[in-house]
Write a protein that holds these residues in place. Structure first.
Motif, PDB file in Angstrom:
ATOM      1  N   GLU A 178       0.855  -1.179   0.000  1.00  0.00           N
ATOM      2  CA  GLU A 178       0.000   0.000   0.000  1.00  0.00           C
ATOM      3  C   GLU A 178       0.894   1.233   0.000  1.00  0.00           C
ATOM      4  O   GLU A 178       1.839   1.335   0.789  1.00  0.00           O
ATOM      5  N   TRP A 179       0.600   2.174  -0.881  1.00  0.00           N
ATOM      6  CA  TRP A 179       1.401   3.390  -0.985  1.00  0.00           C
ATOM      7  C   TRP A 179       1.040   4.326   0.160  1.00  0.00           C
ATOM      8  O   TRP A 179      -0.141   4.669   0.348  1.00  0.00           O
ATOM      9  N   ASP A 180       2.051   4.739   0.942  1.00  0.00           N
ATOM     10  CA  ASP A 180       1.798   5.598   2.101  1.00  0.00           C
ATOM     11  C   ASP A 180       2.208   7.044   1.861  1.00  0.00           C
ATOM     12  O   ASP A 180       2.283   7.839   2.799  1.00  0.00           O
ATOM     13  N   GLY A 181       2.480   7.393   0.609  1.00  0.00           N
ATOM     14  CA  GLY A 181       2.900   8.739   0.278  1.00  0.00           C
ATOM     15  C   GLY A 181       4.387   8.851   0.013  1.00  0.00           C
ATOM     16  O   GLY A 181       4.840   9.793  -0.642  1.00  0.00           O
ATOM     17  N   ARG A 182       5.146   7.869   0.493  1.00  0.00           N
ATOM     18  CA  ARG A 182       6.590   7.868   0.274  1.00  0.00           C
ATOM     19  C   ARG A 182       7.116   6.534  -0.235  1.00  0.00           C
ATOM     20  O   ARG A 182       8.117   6.492  -0.944  1.00  0.00           O
ATOM     21  N   ALA A 183       6.432   5.445   0.125  1.00  0.00           N
ATOM     22  CA  ALA A 183       6.918   4.117  -0.266  1.00  0.00           C
ATOM     23  C   ALA A 183       5.767   3.123  -0.228  1.00  0.00           C
ATOM     24  O   ALA A 183       4.697   3.396   0.337  1.00  0.00           O
ATOM     25  N   LEU A 184       5.989   1.972  -0.868  1.00  0.00           N
ATOM     26  CA  LEU A 184       5.042   0.869  -0.777  1.00  0.00           C
ATOM     27  C   LEU A 184       5.347   0.054   0.476  1.00  0.00           C
ATOM     28  O   LEU A 184       6.453  -0.458   0.641  1.00  0.00           O
ATOM     29  N   ARG A 185       4.350  -0.079   1.343  1.00  0.00           N
ATOM     30  CA  ARG A 185       4.502  -0.854   2.564  1.00  0.00           C
ATOM     31  C   ARG A 185       3.721  -2.153   2.445  1.00  0.00           C
ATOM     32  O   ARG A 185       2.544  -2.127   2.081  1.00  0.00           O
ATOM     33  N   PRO A 186       4.339  -3.302   2.738  1.00  0.00           N
ATOM     34  CA  PRO A 186       3.616  -4.586   2.617  1.00  0.00           C
ATOM     35  C   PRO A 186       2.389  -4.606   3.521  1.00  0.00           C
ATOM     36  O   PRO A 186       2.433  -4.146   4.664  1.00  0.00           O
ATOM     37  N   LEU A 187       1.295  -5.134   2.979  1.00  0.00           N
ATOM     38  CA  LEU A 187       0.101  -5.307   3.792  1.00  0.00           C
ATOM     39  C   LEU A 187       0.363  -6.354   4.861  1.00  0.00           C
ATOM     40  O   LEU A 187       1.040  -7.362   4.628  1.00  0.00           O
ATOM     41  N   ALA A 188      -0.204  -6.128   6.037  1.00  0.00           N
ATOM     42  CA  ALA A 188      -0.054  -7.111   7.110  1.00  0.00           C
ATOM     43  C   ALA A 188      -0.720  -8.422   6.728  1.00  0.00           C
ATOM     44  O   ALA A 188      -0.208  -9.515   7.024  1.00  0.00           O
ATOM     45  N   ALA A 189      -1.863  -8.341   6.062  1.00  0.00           N
ATOM     46  CA  ALA A 189      -2.571  -9.533   5.587  1.00  0.00           C
ATOM     47  C   ALA A 189      -2.397  -9.626   4.082  1.00  0.00           C
ATOM     48  O   ALA A 189      -2.979  -8.834   3.334  1.00  0.00           O
ATOM     49  N   GLN A 190      -1.589 -10.576   3.633  1.00  0.00           N
ATOM     50  CA  GLN A 190      -1.350 -10.744   2.212  1.00  0.00           C
ATOM     51  C   GLN A 190      -2.450 -11.602   1.573  1.00  0.00           C
ATOM     52  O   GLN A 190      -2.980 -12.521   2.205  1.00  0.00           O
ATOM     53  N   PRO A 191      -2.821 -11.306   0.311  1.00  0.00           N
ATOM     54  CA  PRO A 191      -3.827 -12.135  -0.363  1.00  0.00           C
ATOM     55  C   PRO A 191      -3.302 -13.559  -0.544  1.00  0.00           C
ATOM     56  O   PRO A 191      -2.096 -13.753  -0.747  1.00  0.00           O
ATOM     57  N   PRO A 192      -4.173 -14.548  -0.490  1.00  0.00           N
ATOM     58  CA  PRO A 192      -3.759 -15.944  -0.657  1.00  0.00           C
ATOM     59  C   PRO A 192      -3.501 -16.284  -2.125  1.00  0.00           C
ATOM     60  O   PRO A 192      -4.086 -17.216  -2.686  1.00  0.00           O
ATOM     61  N   VAL A 193      -2.616 -15.516  -2.745  1.00  0.00           N
ATOM     62  CA  VAL A 193      -2.251 -15.698  -4.153  1.00  0.00           C
ATOM     63  C   VAL A 193      -0.724 -15.694  -4.198  1.00  0.00           C
ATOM     64  O   VAL A 193      -0.101 -14.629  -4.230  1.00  0.00           O
ATOM     65  N   PRO A 194      -0.079 -16.850  -4.168  1.00  0.00           N
ATOM     66  CA  PRO A 194       1.381 -16.897  -4.045  1.00  0.00           C
ATOM     67  C   PRO A 194       2.135 -16.165  -5.143  1.00  0.00           C
ATOM     68  O   PRO A 194       3.096 -15.444  -4.869  1.00  0.00           O
ATOM     69  N   ALA A 195       1.733 -16.348  -6.388  1.00  0.00           N
ATOM     70  CA  ALA A 195       2.417 -15.690  -7.502  1.00  0.00           C
ATOM     71  C   ALA A 195       1.524 -14.567  -8.007  1.00  0.00           C
ATOM     72  O   ALA A 195       0.713 -14.729  -8.921  1.00  0.00           O
ATOM     73  N   LEU A 196       1.676 -13.394  -7.409  1.00  0.00           N
ATOM     74  CA  LEU A 196       0.783 -12.264  -7.666  1.00  0.00           C
ATOM     75  C   LEU A 196       1.189 -11.551  -8.951  1.00  0.00           C
ATOM     76  O   LEU A 196       2.339 -11.172  -9.133  1.00  0.00           O
ATOM     77  N   THR A 197       0.237 -11.368  -9.864  1.00  0.00           N
ATOM     78  CA  THR A 197       0.521 -10.696 -11.132  1.00  0.00           C
ATOM     79  C   THR A 197      -0.360  -9.486 -11.398  1.00  0.00           C
ATOM     80  O   THR A 197      -0.064  -8.706 -12.298  1.00  0.00           O
ATOM     81  N   GLY A 198      -1.444  -9.325 -10.659  1.00  0.00           N
ATOM     82  CA  GLY A 198      -2.336  -8.206 -10.920  1.00  0.00           C
ATOM     83  C   GLY A 198      -3.077  -7.769  -9.685  1.00  0.00           C
ATOM     84  O   GLY A 198      -3.429  -8.584  -8.826  1.00  0.00           O
TER      85      GLY A 198
END
Length: 363
Positions: A178-198
Motif C-alpha cells: 500500500e502506498w503511504d505517500g513515500r513508499a510501498l509498505r507490505p500489507l499485514a494480511a497478504q492475499p492468498p495468491v502466491p504468484a501475484l501478477t495483478g
C-alpha cells in the motif's frame, strides 16, 4: 501491467485512474505489439468504418528535420507531445528534444521547456496530474505543475509510483503493498495468491490475481486488504500465462488471461459476486489490443479492424480505428487509440463514442 526493457526509442505508458495496477520491473517499455496468428472461429466481415466526428490538426514551431512526435494523453483534455529524434537519431545540440502540452484535447499546443533536451534516449510517460520524462543517461524528470518545473531523480520517480494506485505489487518481493505517500509498505494480511501478477481497486472491492499450486488464482477484500477471501477462477479454454486485473470506466472488474504468445484472444472473466467466464464467439484469430470499456463490453482491435465482445459474442463495430491502433482507457474513461501516424480519442459510454483524431506536426 507487465513492464519490459525498452529499446532506445520513445515509449508508451498510460494508466487509468480507476485502476490500481501492479508494475513488475522497470517501467520503461515498448509500445505493445502482436504478430502471431493462432486459430479461431471465422470472423464476420467488419462494417464500414465510421468517420471522425472531429479532426484536430495541431501545428507547432518545429523544424522539418524532426521526426514525428510521440503523443500521449492522460484524459480527454490533457496531453503531451515529445519530438525526440531527428532523421531517426537521438536529439543533439543542433536538434534538441522539444516538448509541448495541450489543455484542450489537442486543439492548441503550448511549448514547455524540456529539462534535459540532449540525451541518448528520450521517453515520455503521463498520468493524471503529472508528466514524467526519461533522458538517459541523465535520469528521470517529473512535473506535477503542468511542466512549469521538473524534479530530477536517478530511479523511478515517487510521483510516478504514486500514480499507479494505492495498492500495488512490490516488485522486489512479489507481495502486495500500500502506498503511504513515500513508499510501498507490505500489507499485514497478504492475499492468498502466491504468484501475484495483478491488483485492482474498484470502489470498495480490492482484487488480487495470479497463480497458486493449482493454477489461476484470485482473491478479494472489502476492507482495504485487512482480510481476504479466495475466489475460484473458472478454468479457461486453452493456456493462460498471465492473469491481469482491469477495472472498466464503470468500475466493473475484469480478469484478462493473456495467452503465452500474447496475440491469441485472451480468456475473460467478469466479477458478478463471483468470477464468471465471458465467452467471445467468433473472435478474431489475431488481436492488437483488448480493453474493457464499460457497459459490460470489451473493445478489440485486430486485423479485421475494431470490434467488441457484447453479450458473449464478438461483433465488429463501426469505429474509425483499425488494425494498426492499440487501445487503452484513460483516467476519465476516454478510449485512447494509438496509431502509426495519429492518436484517436473516443469519449462516451461502452461502444457509443464520439471520435476525435489528433495529430501534431511542425510548421
Amino acid at each position: 501491467m507487465i513492464c519490459r526493457v525498452l529499446r532506445p526509442v520513445v515509449a508508451l505508458l498510460a494508466v487509468p485512474a480507476l485502476v490500481a495496477c501492479s508494475a513488475i520491473g522497470d517501467i520503461r517499455r515498448d509500445p505493445p505489439s502482436r504478430s502471431a496468428a493462432p486459430t479461431a472461429a471465422p470472423v464476420p466481415a467488419p462494417p464500414p468504418s465510421a468517420g471522425f466526428d472531429e479532426v484536430r490538426a495541431g501545428r507547432v514551431a518545429v523544424a522539418q528535420r524532426y521526426d514525428d512526435p510521440f503523443v500521449e494523453f492522460s484524459d480527454a483534455a490533457h496531453g503531451w507531445a515529445l519530438f525526440a529524434s531527428c532523421d531517426g537519431r537521438p536529439p543533439d545540440r543542433n536538434c534538441p528534444a522539444l516538448l509541448f502540452s495541450t489543455l484542450d484535447g489537442g486543439r492548441s499546443w503550448l511549448r514547455v521547456r524540456h529539462p534535459r533536451p540532449v540525451a541518448d534516449n528520450q521517453q515520455l510517460y503521463t498520468a493524471p496530474g503529472l508528466v514524467t520524462l526519461l533522458a538517459e543517461p541523465h535520469g528521470w524528470y517529473t512535473s506535477t505543475d503542468g511542466g512549469a518545473s521538473f524534479v530530477r531523480t536517478d530511479g523511478e520517480p515517487p510521483a510516478w509510483r504514486a500514480a499507479q494506485g494505492r495498492f500495488q505489487v512490490i516488485e522486489a518481493t512479489g507481495r502486495m503493498g500500500e502506498w503511504d505517500g513515500r513508499a510501498l509498505r507490505p500489507l499485514a494480511a497478504q492475499p492468498p495468491v502466491p504468484a501475484l501478477t495483478g491488483v485492482g481497486l474498484a470502489d470498495q472491492l480490492l482484487v488480487a490475481a495470479g497463480e497458486d499450486d493449482e493454477g489461476l488464482s484470485a482473491a478479494i477484500s472489502t476492507d482495504r486488504g485487512r482480510s481476504w477471501q479466495r475466489t475460484p477462477v473458472p478454468t479457461p479454454d486453452g493456456e493462460v500465462s498471465m492473469l491481469r486485473v482491469v477495472v472498466a470506466p464503470d468500475s466493473q472488474v475484469w480478469l484478462l488471461g493473456e495467452r503465452p504468445d500474447r496475440m491469441d484472444f485472451p480468456a475473460l472473466w467478469r466479477w458478478q459476486g463471483r468470477w464468471e467466464s465471458v465467452p467471445a464467439q467468433s473472435y478474431p484469430s489475431r488481436i492488437v489490443s483488448v480493453a474493457p470499456i464499460g457497459a459490460g463490453r470489451v473493445a478489440v482491435t485486430g486485423p479485421y479492424g475494431a470490434g467488441a465482445v457484447i453479450d458473449g459474442r464478438y461483433t465488429p463495430v463501426a469505429w474509425p480505428v483499425g488494425s494498426e491502433h492499440y487501445l487503452t482507457v484513460l483516467g476519465d474513461g476516454t478510449v485512447f487509440a494509438r496509431g502509426s501516424t495519429d492518436v484517436v480519442l473516443g469519449a462516451g459510454v461502452g461502444t457509443d463514442r464520439r471520435w476525435v483524431r489528433v495529430t501534431v506536426a511542425g510548421d
